[in-house]
Design a protein around this motif. Sequence first.
Motif, PDB file in Angstrom:
ATOM      1  N   SER A 172     111.247 106.749  69.632  1.00 28.09           N
ATOM      2  CA  SER A 172     111.608 108.275  69.999  1.00 28.09           C
ATOM      3  C   SER A 172     112.947 108.422  69.032  1.00 28.09           C
ATOM      4  CB  SER A 172     112.227 108.065  71.419  1.00 28.09           C
ATOM      5  OG  SER A 172     112.661 109.532  71.708  1.00 28.09           O
ATOM      6  N   PRO A 173     112.861 109.602  68.492  1.00 32.03           N
ATOM      7  CA  PRO A 173     113.903 110.157  67.931  1.00 32.03           C
ATOM      8  C   PRO A 173     115.396 110.216  68.380  1.00 32.03           C
ATOM      9  CG  PRO A 173     112.595 111.940  68.433  1.00 32.03           C
ATOM     10  CD  PRO A 173     111.870 110.702  68.718  1.00 32.03           C
ATOM     11  N   ASN A 174     115.280 110.171  69.967  1.00 39.64           N
ATOM     12  CA  ASN A 174     116.508 110.114  70.551  1.00 39.64           C
ATOM     13  C   ASN A 174     116.970 108.904  70.986  1.00 39.64           C
ATOM     14  OD1 ASN A 174     116.680 112.949  70.491  1.00 39.64           O
ATOM     15  ND2 ASN A 174     115.400 113.294  72.149  1.00 39.64           N
ATOM     16  N   PHE A 175     118.212 108.653  71.297  1.00 37.06           N
ATOM     17  CA  PHE A 175     118.537 107.393  71.770  1.00 37.06           C
ATOM     18  C   PHE A 175     117.997 107.027  73.230  1.00 37.06           C
ATOM     19  CE2 PHE A 175     121.978 110.212  72.485  1.00 37.06           C
ATOM     20  CZ  PHE A 175     122.054 110.080  74.019  1.00 37.06           C
ATOM     21  N   MET A 176     117.915 105.689  73.714  1.00 38.70           N
ATOM     22  CA  MET A 176     117.207 105.463  74.999  1.00 38.70           C
ATOM     23  C   MET A 176     118.078 104.003  75.558  1.00 38.70           C
ATOM     24  SD  MET A 176     113.655 104.347  73.524  1.00 38.70           S
ATOM     25  CE  MET A 176     112.918 104.479  75.014  1.00 38.70           C
ATOM     26  N   VAL A 177     117.792 104.035  76.943  1.00 48.93           N
ATOM     27  CA  VAL A 177     118.473 102.741  77.512  1.00 48.93           C
ATOM     28  C   VAL A 177     117.347 101.443  77.061  1.00 48.93           C
ATOM     29  CG1 VAL A 177     118.891 101.620  79.580  1.00 48.93           C
ATOM     30  CG2 VAL A 177     119.007 103.952  79.314  1.00 48.93           C
ATOM     31  N   ILE A 178     118.061 100.203  76.816  1.00 58.70           N
ATOM     32  CA  ILE A 178     117.171  99.220  76.392  1.00 58.70           C
ATOM     33  C   ILE A 178     116.229  98.753  77.502  1.00 58.70           C
ATOM     34  CG2 ILE A 178     118.963  97.586  77.332  1.00 58.70           C
ATOM     35  CD1 ILE A 178     116.886  97.042  74.095  1.00 58.70           C
ATOM     36  N   LEU A 329     126.381  92.726  74.877  1.00 55.81           N
ATOM     37  CA  LEU A 329     125.262  92.340  73.759  1.00 55.81           C
ATOM     38  C   LEU A 329     124.420  91.449  74.201  1.00 55.81           C
ATOM     39  CD1 LEU A 329     124.897  91.888  70.701  1.00 55.81           C
ATOM     40  CD2 LEU A 329     126.923  90.325  70.728  1.00 55.81           C
ATOM     41  N   LYS A 330     124.720  90.586  75.144  1.00 60.64           N
ATOM     42  CA  LYS A 330     123.957  89.314  75.633  1.00 60.64           C
ATOM     43  C   LYS A 330     122.581  90.118  76.159  1.00 60.64           C
ATOM     44  CE  LYS A 330     123.354  85.329  78.357  1.00 60.64           C
ATOM     45  NZ  LYS A 330     124.260  84.395  79.367  1.00 60.64           N
ATOM     46  N   THR A 331     122.743  90.875  76.888  1.00 62.46           N
ATOM     47  CA  THR A 331     121.569  91.839  77.374  1.00 62.46           C
ATOM     48  C   THR A 331     120.702  92.360  76.380  1.00 62.46           C
ATOM     49  OG1 THR A 331     122.838  92.712  79.451  1.00 62.46           O
ATOM     50  CG2 THR A 331     120.844  93.769  78.759  1.00 62.46           C
ATOM     51  N   PHE A 332     121.250  92.966  75.269  1.00 60.67           N
ATOM     52  CA  PHE A 332     120.357  93.379  74.189  1.00 60.67           C
ATOM     53  C   PHE A 332     119.707  91.944  73.448  1.00 60.67           C
ATOM     54  CE2 PHE A 332     123.120  96.935  74.857  1.00 60.67           C
ATOM     55  CZ  PHE A 332     121.987  98.127  74.296  1.00 60.67           C
ATOM     56  N   SER A 335     116.981  90.819  75.600  1.00 63.18           N
ATOM     57  CA  SER A 335     115.697  91.609  75.472  1.00 63.18           C
ATOM     58  C   SER A 335     114.976  91.586  74.408  1.00 63.18           C
ATOM     59  CB  SER A 335     116.175  93.055  75.877  1.00 63.18           C
ATOM     60  OG  SER A 335     116.926  93.218  77.171  1.00 63.18           O
ATOM     61  N   ILE A 336     115.536  91.621  73.045  1.00 64.26           N
ATOM     62  CA  ILE A 336     114.906  91.742  71.993  1.00 64.26           C
ATOM     63  C   ILE A 336     114.030  90.124  71.826  1.00 64.26           C
ATOM     64  CG2 ILE A 336     114.906  91.269  69.502  1.00 64.26           C
ATOM     65  CD1 ILE A 336     117.481  93.266  69.672  1.00 64.26           C
ATOM     66  N   THR A 337     114.686  88.965  72.241  1.00 64.20           N
ATOM     67  CA  THR A 337     113.970  87.864  72.195  1.00 64.20           C
ATOM     68  C   THR A 337     112.803  87.771  73.167  1.00 64.20           C
ATOM     69  OG1 THR A 337     116.139  86.713  71.957  1.00 64.20           O
ATOM     70  CG2 THR A 337     114.169  85.361  72.866  1.00 64.20           C
ATOM     71  N   GLN A 338     113.005  88.643  74.365  1.00 68.49           N
ATOM     72  CA  GLN A 338     111.749  88.493  75.326  1.00 68.49           C
ATOM     73  C   GLN A 338     110.872  89.338  74.650  1.00 68.49           C
ATOM     74  OE1 GLN A 338     113.521  90.110  78.925  1.00 68.49           O
ATOM     75  NE2 GLN A 338     114.446  88.145  79.493  1.00 68.49           N
ATOM     76  N   MET A 339     111.141  90.469  73.917  1.00 72.71           N
ATOM     77  CA  MET A 339     110.124  91.342  73.346  1.00 72.71           C
ATOM     78  C   MET A 339     109.454  90.557  72.298  1.00 72.71           C
ATOM     79  SD  MET A 339     111.046  94.851  70.956  1.00 72.71           S
ATOM     80  CE  MET A 339     109.636  95.578  69.967  1.00 72.71           C
ATOM     81  N   LEU A 340     110.012  90.006  71.421  1.00 75.72           N
ATOM     82  CA  LEU A 340     109.292  89.244  70.344  1.00 75.72           C
ATOM     83  C   LEU A 340     108.393  87.900  71.009  1.00 75.72           C
ATOM     84  CD1 LEU A 340     112.113  88.505  67.730  1.00 75.72           C
ATOM     85  CD2 LEU A 340     110.482  90.214  67.778  1.00 75.72           C
ATOM     86  N   GLN A 392     120.901  89.407  64.120  1.00 75.13           N
ATOM     87  CA  GLN A 392     122.489  89.688  63.257  1.00 75.13           C
ATOM     88  C   GLN A 392     122.547  91.159  63.117  1.00 75.13           C
ATOM     89  OE1 GLN A 392     122.084  88.206  59.328  1.00 75.13           O
ATOM     90  NE2 GLN A 392     124.131  88.731  58.616  1.00 75.13           N
ATOM     91  N   VAL A 393     121.662  91.867  63.012  1.00 80.37           N
ATOM     92  CA  VAL A 393     121.909  93.676  62.781  1.00 80.37           C
ATOM     93  C   VAL A 393     122.420  94.022  64.155  1.00 80.37           C
ATOM     94  CG1 VAL A 393     120.677  95.720  62.752  1.00 80.37           C
ATOM     95  CG2 VAL A 393     120.053  93.854  61.090  1.00 80.37           C
ATOM     96  N   VAL A 394     121.891  93.725  65.516  1.00 81.69           N
ATOM     97  CA  VAL A 394     122.437  93.746  66.622  1.00 81.69           C
ATOM     98  C   VAL A 394     123.908  93.573  66.853  1.00 81.69           C
ATOM     99  CG1 VAL A 394     122.056  93.748  69.131  1.00 81.69           C
ATOM    100  CG2 VAL A 394     120.201  94.032  67.769  1.00 81.69           C
ATOM    101  N   GLU A 395     124.255  92.399  66.396  1.00 78.60           N
ATOM    102  CA  GLU A 395     125.423  91.788  66.557  1.00 78.60           C
ATOM    103  C   GLU A 395     126.370  92.624  65.573  1.00 78.60           C
ATOM    104  OE1 GLU A 395     125.527  87.551  65.475  1.00 78.60           O
ATOM    105  OE2 GLU A 395     124.233  87.010  67.397  1.00 78.60           O
ATOM    106  N   GLU A 396     126.220  92.880  64.297  1.00 79.28           N
ATOM    107  CA  GLU A 396     127.061  93.708  63.632  1.00 79.28           C
ATOM    108  C   GLU A 396     127.129  95.191  64.031  1.00 79.28           C
ATOM    109  OE1 GLU A 396     125.033  93.468  59.636  1.00 79.28           O
ATOM    110  OE2 GLU A 396     125.583  91.446  59.225  1.00 79.28           O
ATOM    111  N   ASP A 397     126.174  95.672  64.624  1.00 78.03           N
ATOM    112  CA  ASP A 397     126.192  97.151  65.220  1.00 78.03           C
ATOM    113  C   ASP A 397     127.409  97.037  66.816  1.00 78.03           C
ATOM    114  OD1 ASP A 397     124.786  98.120  63.611  1.00 78.03           O
ATOM    115  OD2 ASP A 397     122.884  98.085  65.012  1.00 78.03           O
ATOM    116  N   PHE A 398     127.142  95.919  67.329  1.00 78.66           N
ATOM    117  CA  PHE A 398     128.344  95.802  68.488  1.00 78.66           C
ATOM    118  C   PHE A 398     129.623  95.665  67.973  1.00 78.66           C
ATOM    119  CE2 PHE A 398     124.916  95.619  71.569  1.00 78.66           C
ATOM    120  CZ  PHE A 398     125.645  96.078  72.889  1.00 78.66           C
TER     121      PHE A 398
END
Length: 441
Positions: A172-178, A329-332, A335-340, A392-398
């Motif tokens: 989505s072009p708008n931000f959303m909850v993880i 950060l741990k939640t993100f 969630s990404i690991t579960q998605m992959l 790494q990208v998520v960690e750098e954003d945080f």
Amino acid sequence: DLDEPTDGEARLKNGDDAANFFARNGNHTPVKFVYLNRARTGDEFRPYDLAVVSREQTDPEYFTMSACGVVHVFSAEQKHPSEFIQLSTWMQQSTFFNVLTSIRFFKHYLAAKIFRLWRANVRYKLYVAQRNKLCRRLFLSKPAFCSTLLEINALCYELRTSEKTRLTAAVSPNFMVIDNFIEEQQQQCQHAAKAFEQIVDKLQALVEKVCKDVTTRARVDADAPISMTIEAADGGEGKGSRSKRTKSMSQVKEEHANRVAAVKSAQAEEQQLGDFIRLADYMAVSNCYLLTLASCEKLLETLTTPRKNGLWITSVEFDDEAVIFSPPLKTFTTSITQMLELMVSNIHAVPRLLYMRPFKPYFHSGRVEGPDVAKIVRRSVQFVHVQKSIEQVVEEDFERATLYAQQFEEYRVVHCFGENWNYEAYAQSQQTATFKAAVVN
């Protein structure tokens, strides 16, 4: 015309002896010149090896040597004028040739060159034999498999590139909850699983059709009687009238030979059905693997592409000592690991042609084993690299968000006041202050 030498000729056996003789004695000797032929050296190239002969023993091509030099007389068939070389030049070139040919490289050059040519020809012959063997067994060279294999390739391409089989939903072009983002990805994986089943059903139908056609042709009796008559158009007045005539023995033999060859070819193709099924299964597996990698790379590209509103949202809160994020950060990362892992599990659940019941009779070795696509993806260097890059990208954003949140520390006083403020105590203090004001008045 030169006179034939007689004195001292027996002492000179070859060209080196004659050259040394004339170099020492010059013209002060009864022997003024000698005749020489090329020495018989076989396959070895020795152009400076000459043998002293008499005038009667000279070949059509011969040499004469004197104190002045060497004359090379060519034969009449060569149609080349005679050549003269000074004796010193001849001896120098002969010495150079002997020195060079004593070096190992030049000494064995011809033999080594012939050996390399022989080895190259042998290797090419083996390559041609292997190529012909491969062509005889190649599925694309057989009409029974070629068209179906092209259709299978088209279905595999659809599996890898179709919008229905995408493992990641459109962002989505708008931000959303993880949590909402992961839910959308799960729904997309469910839709992709249905599309996978439809494509595999089509693959199964194509492979079953090929197996049925090949086995039917392989069961034909090659010794069945052949009809001895053929129908031909009648030359009479009636339109459409046909007449029968007897076939010749050569035609019958030719038809029988063609039938036997067709049955043998079908029987050979029947032995390849197991390999064909395995090939179709491997093609589907490889495309599932490529689809998973492409989906992971697409997610990484989405995370690294600059966005105006961002992709996910997290709120900033005050802790007792520092600023924290909710969700953290741990939640993100979880969630990404579960998605992959969901992508990998979805690919692993795709039906496999190799293990389907209708195809078991075509595997003569008994138990059938194939590659585990989930293990292949998890062990892939590219998949591991993309997974680490996403984390790494998520960690750098945080980290950037943490630095940005430091500006809210000046409002911690307000936050602490709000946390410790007691409404009842405040209300009591307000009443007391009002009562005292009234008594004073």
